[in-house]
Structure formats: C-alpha cells, structure tokens
Design a protein around this motif. Sequence first.
Motif, PDB file in Angstrom:
ATOM      1  N   ALA A 234     -39.115  -1.503   7.404  1.00  0.00           N
ATOM      2  CA  ALA A 234     -38.212  -1.611   8.719  1.00  0.00           C
ATOM      3  C   ALA A 234     -39.009  -0.846   9.999  1.00  0.00           C
ATOM      4  N   ILE A 235     -39.565   0.110   9.420  1.00  0.00           N
ATOM      5  CA  ILE A 235     -40.740   0.788  10.947  1.00  0.00           C
ATOM      6  C   ILE A 235     -41.564  -0.382  11.226  1.00  0.00           C
ATOM      7  N   THR A 236     -42.345  -1.085  10.365  1.00  0.00           N
ATOM      8  CA  THR A 236     -43.214  -2.132  10.530  1.00  0.00           C
ATOM      9  C   THR A 236     -42.583  -3.043  11.443  1.00  0.00           C
ATOM     10  N   ARG A 237     -41.464  -3.696  10.899  1.00  0.00           N
ATOM     11  CA  ARG A 237     -40.995  -4.602  11.680  1.00  0.00           C
ATOM     12  C   ARG A 237     -40.444  -4.449  13.036  1.00  0.00           C
ATOM     13  N   CYS A 238     -39.801  -3.086  13.287  1.00  0.00           N
ATOM     14  CA  CYS A 238     -39.093  -2.714  14.482  1.00  0.00           C
ATOM     15  C   CYS A 238     -40.262  -2.362  15.289  1.00  0.00           C
ATOM     16  N   LYS A 239     -41.399  -1.658  14.815  1.00  0.00           N
ATOM     17  CA  LYS A 239     -42.639  -1.255  15.744  1.00  0.00           C
ATOM     18  C   LYS A 239     -43.169  -2.664  16.603  1.00  0.00           C
ATOM     19  N   ALA A 240     -43.275  -3.606  15.550  1.00  0.00           N
ATOM     20  CA  ALA A 240     -43.798  -4.941  16.028  1.00  0.00           C
ATOM     21  C   ALA A 240     -42.959  -5.613  17.254  1.00  0.00           C
ATOM     22  N   ALA A 241     -41.794  -5.535  16.793  1.00  0.00           N
ATOM     23  CA  ALA A 241     -40.857  -6.143  17.909  1.00  0.00           C
ATOM     24  C   ALA A 241     -40.945  -5.266  19.273  1.00  0.00           C
ATOM     25  N   TYR A 242     -40.995  -3.872  19.017  1.00  0.00           N
ATOM     26  CA  TYR A 242     -40.749  -3.138  20.179  1.00  0.00           C
ATOM     27  C   TYR A 242     -42.138  -3.196  21.149  1.00  0.00           C
ATOM     28  N   MET A 243     -43.331  -3.193  20.476  1.00  0.00           N
ATOM     29  CA  MET A 243     -44.743  -3.504  21.335  1.00  0.00           C
ATOM     30  C   MET A 243     -44.626  -4.652  22.065  1.00  0.00           C
ATOM     31  N   ASN A 244     -43.754  -5.791  21.586  1.00  0.00           N
ATOM     32  CA  ASN A 244     -43.999  -7.124  22.160  1.00  0.00           C
ATOM     33  C   ASN A 244     -42.599  -7.348  23.166  1.00  0.00           C
ATOM     34  N   ALA A 245     -41.859  -6.324  23.193  1.00  0.00           N
ATOM     35  CA  ALA A 245     -40.675  -6.386  24.199  1.00  0.00           C
ATOM     36  C   ALA A 245     -41.122  -5.946  25.452  1.00  0.00           C
ATOM     37  N   SER A 246     -40.174  -6.237  26.360  1.00  0.00           N
ATOM     38  CA  SER A 246     -40.249  -5.966  28.022  1.00  0.00           C
ATOM     39  C   SER A 246     -39.892  -4.449  27.867  1.00  0.00           C
ATOM     40  N   GLU A 247     -40.194  -3.649  29.066  1.00  0.00           N
ATOM     41  CA  GLU A 247     -39.942  -2.311  29.411  1.00  0.00           C
ATOM     42  C   GLU A 247     -38.405  -2.295  29.184  1.00  0.00           C
ATOM     43  N   THR A 248     -37.544  -3.077  29.933  1.00  0.00           N
ATOM     44  CA  THR A 248     -36.227  -2.950  29.932  1.00  0.00           C
ATOM     45  C   THR A 248     -35.714  -3.214  28.325  1.00  0.00           C
ATOM     46  N   LEU A 249     -36.152  -4.190  27.558  1.00  0.00           N
ATOM     47  CA  LEU A 249     -35.574  -4.248  26.148  1.00  0.00           C
ATOM     48  C   LEU A 249     -36.027  -3.052  25.163  1.00  0.00           C
ATOM     49  N   GLN A 250     -37.372  -2.442  25.633  1.00  0.00           N
ATOM     50  CA  GLN A 250     -37.658  -1.254  25.081  1.00  0.00           C
ATOM     51  C   GLN A 250     -36.546  -0.121  25.034  1.00  0.00           C
ATOM     52  N   ALA A 251     -36.230   0.032  26.086  1.00  0.00           N
ATOM     53  CA  ALA A 251     -35.311   1.016  26.416  1.00  0.00           C
ATOM     54  C   ALA A 251     -33.919   0.583  25.703  1.00  0.00           C
ATOM     55  N   GLU A 252     -33.435  -0.568  25.949  1.00  0.00           N
ATOM     56  CA  GLU A 252     -32.289  -1.024  24.839  1.00  0.00           C
ATOM     57  C   GLU A 252     -32.369  -0.675  23.446  1.00  0.00           C
ATOM     58  N   MET A 253     -33.587  -0.984  23.235  1.00  0.00           N
ATOM     59  CA  MET A 253     -33.694  -0.642  21.644  1.00  0.00           C
ATOM     60  C   MET A 253     -33.731   0.788  21.458  1.00  0.00           C
ATOM     61  N   MET A 254     -34.467   1.685  22.191  1.00  0.00           N
ATOM     62  CA  MET A 254     -34.660   2.935  21.713  1.00  0.00           C
ATOM     63  C   MET A 254     -32.796   3.619  22.119  1.00  0.00           C
ATOM     64  N   ARG A 255     -32.174   2.880  22.874  1.00  0.00           N
ATOM     65  CA  ARG A 255     -30.754   3.539  22.901  1.00  0.00           C
ATOM     66  C   ARG A 255     -29.996   3.290  21.725  1.00  0.00           C
ATOM     67  N   SER A 256     -30.186   1.952  21.167  1.00  0.00           N
ATOM     68  CA  SER A 256     -29.605   1.456  19.940  1.00  0.00           C
ATOM     69  C   SER A 256     -29.831   2.609  18.771  1.00  0.00           C
ATOM     70  N   LEU A 257     -30.889   3.309  18.991  1.00  0.00           N
ATOM     71  CA  LEU A 257     -31.480   4.265  17.874  1.00  0.00           C
ATOM     72  C   LEU A 257     -30.946   5.693  18.026  1.00  0.00           C
ATOM     73  N   ILE A 258     -30.179   5.792  18.961  1.00  0.00           N
ATOM     74  CA  ILE A 258     -29.288   7.259  19.496  1.00  0.00           C
ATOM     75  C   ILE A 258     -28.516   7.406  18.515  1.00  0.00           C
ATOM     76  N   ASP A 259     -28.591   8.187  17.463  1.00  0.00           N
ATOM     77  CA  ASP A 259     -27.393   8.341  16.584  1.00  0.00           C
ATOM     78  C   ASP A 259     -28.034   9.398  15.393  1.00  0.00           C
ATOM     79  N   ASP A 260     -27.023   9.978  14.782  1.00  0.00           N
ATOM     80  CA  ASP A 260     -27.369  11.394  14.006  1.00  0.00           C
ATOM     81  C   ASP A 260     -28.048  10.624  12.540  1.00  0.00           C
ATOM     82  N   ASP A 261     -27.758   9.198  12.511  1.00  0.00           N
ATOM     83  CA  ASP A 261     -28.321   8.656  11.111  1.00  0.00           C
ATOM     84  C   ASP A 261     -29.825   8.971  10.872  1.00  0.00           C
ATOM     85  N   TYR A 262     -30.321   9.794   9.970  1.00  0.00           N
ATOM     86  CA  TYR A 262     -31.595  10.169   9.686  1.00  0.00           C
ATOM     87  C   TYR A 262     -32.575   8.934   9.706  1.00  0.00           C
ATOM     88  N   THR A 263     -32.189   7.804   9.126  1.00  0.00           N
ATOM     89  CA  THR A 263     -33.042   6.267   9.228  1.00  0.00           C
ATOM     90  C   THR A 263     -33.310   5.816  10.546  1.00  0.00           C
TER      91      THR A 263
END
Length: 273
Positions: A234-263
Amino acid sequence: MAYTPMQLAEAFLKTGELEDALDALNQQLEAEPADEEARRLRVQVLMRLRQPEHLAQAMADMDAISQKTATDWQTHSILAMQSGDAQSAIDAIQQARTLAPDDERLTERLLDLLLKAAQYDEALALVREQERTWRWLEREGDVLVLLGDDMLATARYGLVLAQLEQFKDTMREDYWHAFRVRALLARAHAYRRLEHSDPAREHYLAAQAILGDDVSIMFNLGLLQAQEGHIEDAITRCKAAYMNASETLQAEMMRSLIDDDYTLQQIASALAN
C-alpha cells in the motif's frame, strides 16, 4: 440632442465604463425613484464593480423592487451569499422557485445552497422530490454520503450507472465516459469506506479502464491494499501515486489520511518523508 441618464448608462455599459454608468443610473434614480428597471440595472452594475462598499447599496436596491421576478430573487440570493447570509440566500431561491417552478436550475441552485449550509436533511428531502433520473439519483447519492449512509449511496450510484447504460449510443461519447467515471468513483469510494474491498476494487478498475493511468485511482487502490493488511504494498503504491500528483492533488491525498487509524498514519508518514 441631450441624452437621458438611462441612454447614457446604456451607452457606458456597452463600452465597459461601469463607474460612468453608475453615475448615470444614480442621476436617473434621483429623478425617478420608482424606476425599477433602472434600479435593476444599477444592481447589475454594482455587482460587476465587485467593491465591498457597493454590496449594501445593491441589497437596498433589491429590497426596493416591489414586484420581484424569479430573476430578481436569484440576484437577491447571490447578494445574500456575498454578504454571508446563507439562510436569506436559501429563502430567496425558494421565492424564485415559487415564481418559476419548472426551472430546474433553481432547484439545483437551492440544493447547492442547502449543502453549503450543511442542511443535509433538507437537501435530501429536496432531491427526493425530483424525477428519478440519473442526474438526481447521483445528487441523492452525494447527499447520502454527507449524511454518512454509504450503503444506501452505493445503491443510488448503482442506479445511476444502470440508467447511463441507456444513453450509451445516444450521448456524446466523451460526456458519457465522464459521467460514468464520476459514478464509478463515487461508488468505489463508498464501498472502500464500508471496507467492501472487492466491489470497491472492481469499480476503481472500471474507472481506470476509461481514464488510463490515473494517480488518484492508483492512490485509492493503495488504500484498499492497506485495508486488506498489505501495508508495505500500500505504501509503495500510494507513494508512487503521490510523487506523480500535482501539488493540489497531493494536498488532497494528505487530507484523506487525516484519521486516527494507525494504518493511514503509516501511509501519511511515508508520504511526508
């Protein structure tokens, strides 16, 4: 030959001289305070000037119009939103709908205002008053998501996809694909939040078959892997997507990870480093 203030205002508007048009309209209304057409025109000029000090005058002009049309109420709604009065904006659109009940754009405007005001129950009731076409079913699904009912939302998006199939040969192809992708992704997200991995993956891959290598879809497929316990993949796939995303989309991706879930925290940490 001398021109009237209204003639001058119209001439200035044609040449884009808004301040001069406003001066002419001020003269007209000083001479003829009951001239509601001049008052409507002054509202439009004030709105185009986009100056904060003009908002109160525009609102006063709208209030002074005695026989408001549906268009007047729409303008009143826009001005109310600009002044931060969401409820007055909603009430004004309700008035416009009373005068033009068949204008679907007013219903869409009302729905958008209800959603901005977080009046989700009222928004759902409004949507359910409409014809059960794919467009309104999709909006119902969106409202259900906001209400936290992802399961029922998946059913509505399923109806959207089924109805869209009926237009496959009659709708412009790029439009049809765009509408289908939107519904596929909305349904996939809802399934993912429900932790129904298999149908979520099926819908993400169906959207990917249309869009090709889309970083947002890749990212969400990574989140699915995380849900299934495959954190390193999951980390490998998400990081590859993140590195190829625009700054706006990167920010959106990070917002989607704001959660208490440890994963999710693990993925967020990997993206940040």
